[in-house]
Design an enzyme around this catalytic site. Structure first.
Site: not given
Length: 438
Positions: A333, A367, A106, A63, A42, A189, A71
């Protein structure tokens, strides 16, 4: 061993191992028009879109991880069909060029002062904030984990440190119980815990070991899958392949040295059952990101509190959210993230013009339920649990074409489409395939 110890500290943002940027240690005052916290699917995809919208110099991403992982492919890694190295690329290679990468974690978000504090002493102020911090994994909430992963015959496709252990446990299987779990929490997921069961069954058949195996799925849920259309097909597969499904069973302890797993019966408090295993695949309990949970941005349960229609925060209009960290009432997901990027991009473009967001997210998620080494049931649905299928065929059927999409097309779409802000889900194609009817 050291890698397993890091599981206790692993904060899931679609990323794994952290190394910090030494040049940003000194406390400094930084300001960006658009700050993105989290560099998973995202965060990276929205930073690419924001770069196009407002210029790279106005966008920063916080990050800590040096590596970025796709993944969804870990299901196939755990079954030996893909390599772990193929699932990862350096964060530097996926970060949009010109966008500032703050290599820190963060520590605190303060929406009242429009600031984010990082663990290396920096305070970053923002005009607009996108929160994409992912979901937190909690192996430690199961007694005996994560230290149990130091023993053989146990793995998990939910961590970069443990996914290869799943494949090793499957290869080493001789006879006995192959046990697969689903926790009593929200998960990312939700199909993955049973996908590895179908693949393990297929592998054991292929290697002539299936006759000596009991393949057991222990799920905390009262159903096999949340959408009836696909659940009906999955129950057929379970019966055809002689798989054992036990509902409302929650893993509470792993005694790895004895190869025992302890489950509680959620319908009968206090009742527990011990299962011996020759192979154990653990899906860990999961929960809200702790930074969000400890901030003013959280709802009562600790998730980022956003509008289900446009992904704008309910109380702070200059804050937006995407993906697993939010309280959007849809399955968590990568496909949901893709659809959300298109909605959020439109929402932010309207907010920047002082206009009302006009594009509404329908909760689309997907999915790809891997049922063997060459078949997939492609589940797609919306907020209401109604199928929202892309192709004009019955997607509840196992299909080779869908496996090819899962294994080869979707990774390409991820690296070259989604992360570059060019893929916003299959919505436009669905309309085309259904001749405008959906």
């Amino acid at each position: 061993m050291a890698a397993l110890r890091r599981l206790r500290q692993c904060h899931s943002t679609g990323i794994a191992i952290s190394h910090f940027h030494t040049s940003s240690r000194a406390s400094a005052k930084l300001h960006y028009k658009m700050l993105v916290v989290g560099g998973g699917s995202g965060g990276i995809s929205m930073s690419a879109r924001m770069k196009r919208m407002m210029g790279a110099e106005n966008v920063a991403v916080v990050e800590p991880s040096e590596m970025h992982y796709y993944q969804p492919i870990w299901t196939l890694v755990g079954a030996g069909a893909k390599t772990l190295t193929s699932s990862g690329r350096s964060t530097a290679s996926v970060m949009p060029s010109g966008v500032k990468w703050v290599k820190s974690k963060v520590q605190e978000i303060n929406p009242d002062t429009n600031t984010v504090r990082t663990d290396d002493g920096n305070e970053i102020s923002y005009e607009y904030l996108i929160v994409a911090l992912g979901i937190q994994i909690h192996f430690e909430k199961i007694k005996g984990l994560p230290e149990g992963f130091e023993h053989p015959k146990i793995g998990s496709n939910y961590s970069v440190q443990t996914v290869a252990k799943t494949w090793k446990a499957l290869q080493d299987f001789k006879e006995g119980n192959a046990v697969f779990t689903f926790p009593n929490t929200p998960v990312k997921c939700a199909g993955a815990p049973q996908k590895i069961m179908y693949l393990a069954d297929a592998y054991l058949r292929k290697t002539g070991k299936r006759a000596k195996a009991n393949v057991i799925y222990q799920t905390s849920l009262p159903v096999l899958f949340g959408i009836k259309k696909y659940a009906d097909s999955l129950w057929d597969i379970v019966k055809q392949r002689d798989l054992q499904v036990n509902l409302r069973q929650n893993l509470i302890e792993v005694r790895a040295e004895k190869q025992e797993a302890v489950f509680e019966n959620l319908d009968k408090p206090g009742e527990t059952k011990v299962l011996e295993y020759e192979m154990l695949h653990v899906t860990p309990p999961m929960g809200p990101n702790l930074v969000i949970k400890g901030s003013l941005l959280a709802d009562e349960a600790g998730w980022l509190d956003v509008s289900k229609d446009n992904l704008q925060h309910k109380r702070y209009p200059n804050v937006f959210g995407i993906g697993d960290c939010t309280n959007l009432p849809t399955a968590k997901t990568g496909a949901a993230v893709a659809a959300q990027t298109a909605i959020l991009n439109r929402t932010i473009s309207k907010v920047l013009k002082n206009e009302k967001p006009d594009k509404i997210y329908d909760g689309y998620t997907s999915c790809p339920l891997v049922t063997s080494y060459n078949t997939v049931i492609l589940a797609e649905f919306d907020y209401n649990g109604q199928p929202l299928e892309t192709f004009p065929i019955n997607q509840a059927k196992e299909r080779r074409l869908m496996y090819y999409m899962k294994a080869d097309v979707m990774p390409h779409l991820y690296w070259h489409g989604l992360l570059r802000g060019l893929w916003g889900g299959p919505g436009p194609y669905r309309k085309l395939f259904h001749l405008g009817m959906k």
